[in-house]
Design an enzyme around this catalytic site. Structure first.
Site, PDB file in Angstrom:
ATOM      1  N   ASP A 153       0.859  -1.181   0.000  1.00 35.66           N
ATOM      2  CA  ASP A 153       0.000   0.000   0.000  1.00 35.66           C
ATOM      3  C   ASP A 153       0.897   1.234   0.000  1.00 35.66           C
ATOM      4  O   ASP A 153       1.458   1.618   1.025  1.00 35.66           O
ATOM      5  CB  ASP A 153      -0.911  -0.003   1.222  1.00 35.66           C
ATOM      6  CG  ASP A 153      -1.895   1.157   1.231  1.00 35.66           C
ATOM      7  OD1 ASP A 153      -1.829   2.014   0.314  1.00 35.66           O
ATOM      8  OD2 ASP A 153      -2.728   1.219   2.153  1.00 35.66           O
ATOM      9  N   ASN A 164       6.181   6.263 -12.109  1.00 31.63           N
ATOM     10  CA  ASN A 164       5.326   6.595 -10.964  1.00 31.63           C
ATOM     11  C   ASN A 164       3.907   6.842 -11.480  1.00 31.63           C
ATOM     12  O   ASN A 164       3.528   7.957 -11.816  1.00 31.63           O
ATOM     13  CB  ASN A 164       5.874   7.824 -10.245  1.00 31.63           C
ATOM     14  CG  ASN A 164       7.118   7.524  -9.450  1.00 31.63           C
ATOM     15  OD1 ASN A 164       7.161   6.557  -8.687  1.00 31.63           O
ATOM     16  ND2 ASN A 164       8.160   8.331  -9.624  1.00 31.63           N
ATOM     17  N   TYR A 220      -6.441  16.796  -5.936  1.00 29.94           N
ATOM     18  CA  TYR A 220      -5.849  16.179  -7.129  1.00 29.94           C
ATOM     19  C   TYR A 220      -4.978  17.182  -7.882  1.00 29.94           C
ATOM     20  O   TYR A 220      -3.850  16.873  -8.275  1.00 29.94           O
ATOM     21  CB  TYR A 220      -6.963  15.637  -8.027  1.00 29.94           C
ATOM     22  CG  TYR A 220      -6.475  14.824  -9.206  1.00 29.94           C
ATOM     23  CD1 TYR A 220      -5.774  13.634  -9.013  1.00 29.94           C
ATOM     24  CD2 TYR A 220      -6.739  15.228 -10.513  1.00 29.94           C
ATOM     25  CE1 TYR A 220      -5.346  12.874 -10.087  1.00 29.94           C
ATOM     26  CE2 TYR A 220      -6.311  14.474 -11.595  1.00 29.94           C
ATOM     27  CZ  TYR A 220      -5.620  13.303 -11.378  1.00 29.94           C
ATOM     28  OH  TYR A 220      -5.187  12.551 -12.440  1.00 29.94           O
ATOM     29  N   ALA A 256      -3.485  19.857  -6.743  1.00 33.03           N
ATOM     30  CA  ALA A 256      -2.300  20.205  -5.962  1.00 33.03           C
ATOM     31  C   ALA A 256      -1.269  19.080  -5.967  1.00 33.03           C
ATOM     32  O   ALA A 256      -0.059  19.336  -6.071  1.00 33.03           O
ATOM     33  CB  ALA A 256      -2.711  20.537  -4.527  1.00 33.03           C
ATOM     34  N   LYS A 271      -0.838  16.683  -8.235  1.00 35.50           N
ATOM     35  CA  LYS A 271      -0.214  16.536  -9.553  1.00 35.50           C
ATOM     36  C   LYS A 271       0.719  17.714  -9.850  1.00 35.50           C
ATOM     37  O   LYS A 271       1.782  17.544 -10.469  1.00 35.50           O
ATOM     38  CB  LYS A 271      -1.283  16.399 -10.628  1.00 35.50           C
ATOM     39  CG  LYS A 271      -2.043  15.078 -10.583  1.00 35.50           C
ATOM     40  CD  LYS A 271      -1.094  13.894 -10.738  1.00 35.50           C
ATOM     41  CE  LYS A 271      -1.841  12.568 -10.763  1.00 35.50           C
ATOM     42  NZ  LYS A 271      -0.916  11.409 -10.912  1.00 35.50           N
ATOM     43  N   ILE A 320      -7.824   9.195 -20.433  1.00 36.78           N
ATOM     44  CA  ILE A 320      -7.760   7.782 -20.786  1.00 36.78           C
ATOM     45  C   ILE A 320      -8.993   7.053 -20.252  1.00 36.78           C
ATOM     46  O   ILE A 320      -9.505   7.370 -19.173  1.00 36.78           O
ATOM     47  CB  ILE A 320      -6.479   7.148 -20.216  1.00 36.78           C
ATOM     48  CG1 ILE A 320      -5.264   8.005 -20.603  1.00 36.78           C
ATOM     49  CG2 ILE A 320      -6.278   5.733 -20.730  1.00 36.78           C
ATOM     50  CD1 ILE A 320      -4.025   7.688 -19.800  1.00 36.78           C
TER      51      ILE A 320
END
Length: 242
Positions: free
Chosen positions: A52, A82, A148, A150, A152, A180
């Site tokens: 995890d 990553n 999300y 912030a 990225k 995608i």
């Protein structure tokens, strides 16, 4: 050459894993669950660790155990992808679960940064190539996606700073792969509009067939990562790369 990929069991990660293995690249997958079909299909090329990555203590313990050094020992080039990440929690601050925020930051930011450092420290390979799977949300703010966006954006800034360090043999790119057709997109479409006002845009992308096939995206992405131009653009978008 050896590759390490996070989140290899579903979505873009599963497509990337299959593509790398089909090219004969040995792969170590890190994810909460396993991929038995890949183990069966590529017993000599594929290894995985059920981990995890949002659990900082668990990741630290694995990194301290020496498995990464043993895996990378003697390899001439290393690819780190990553890929693992989550979009949630979605919504304004008053509906965000603080524990979900902590897990999101741990998975989306802390894990890729820690793995990047660990891979470079563990390997003496002539080439270390690090790919962060970023997003258009790193470069454009969306209501409901504060976490999300912030997280990225943090990957983009990490890549910029690492590139400025100029470490010999290290190339890095934070790459937005496009929209995608994955489970994450289904999750976005299922989000109530009051939490994510842009929801209809993503519904329309699905209904008009505009979403990119994960296998096609993985093919382009791996081609780029293996190519001579990787890292020339530290912040990139797969849709505009030549």
């Amino acid at each position: 050459m050896k590759a390490i990929l996070t989140g290899h069991t579903k979505g873009l990660g599963a497509a990337l894993a299959a593509n790398l293995l089909a090219r004969g690249v040995p792969l170590l997958g890190l994810a909460r669950t396993g991929a038995p079909a890949l183990r069966e299909a590529y017993p000599d090329l594929f290894e995985e660790v059920e981990l995890d990555l949002a659990d900082g203590a668990a990741l630290a313990a694995w990194l301290e155990g020496g498995a990464l050094e043993r895996y990378l020992d003697g390899t001439g080039a290393v690819l780190l992808l990553n890929n693992a990440g989550v979009v949630g929690p979605v919504g304004p601050l008053d509906v965000q679960d603080p524990q979900a925020v902590l897990r999101s930051v741990a998975l989306n930011v802390a894990a890729p940064m820690a793995l990047s450092a660990a891979v470079v420290r563990a390997s003496s390979a002539a080439q270390r190539r690090i790919l962060h799977i970023s997003s258009g949300a790193a470069r454009n703010a969306y209501p409901g996606w504060s976490v999300y966006c912030a997280t990225k954006a943090a990957l983009d800034q990490h890549a910029r700073a690492v590139a400025l360090d100029g470490e010999r043999g290290v190339r890095i790119c934070s790459l937005a792969p496009g929209v995608i057709d994955t489970g994450m997109q289904a999750e976005i479409r299922d989000t109530p509009e009051e939490r994510f006002p842009q929801r209809q845009r993503f519904v329309d992308l699905k209904e008009t067939g505009t979403l990119v096939d994960p296998e096609r995206c993985a093919e382009q992405l791996v081609d780029y990562m293996l190519g001579s131009g990787f890292g020339a653009e530290v912040i990139a978008d797969l849709r505009t790369l030549s």
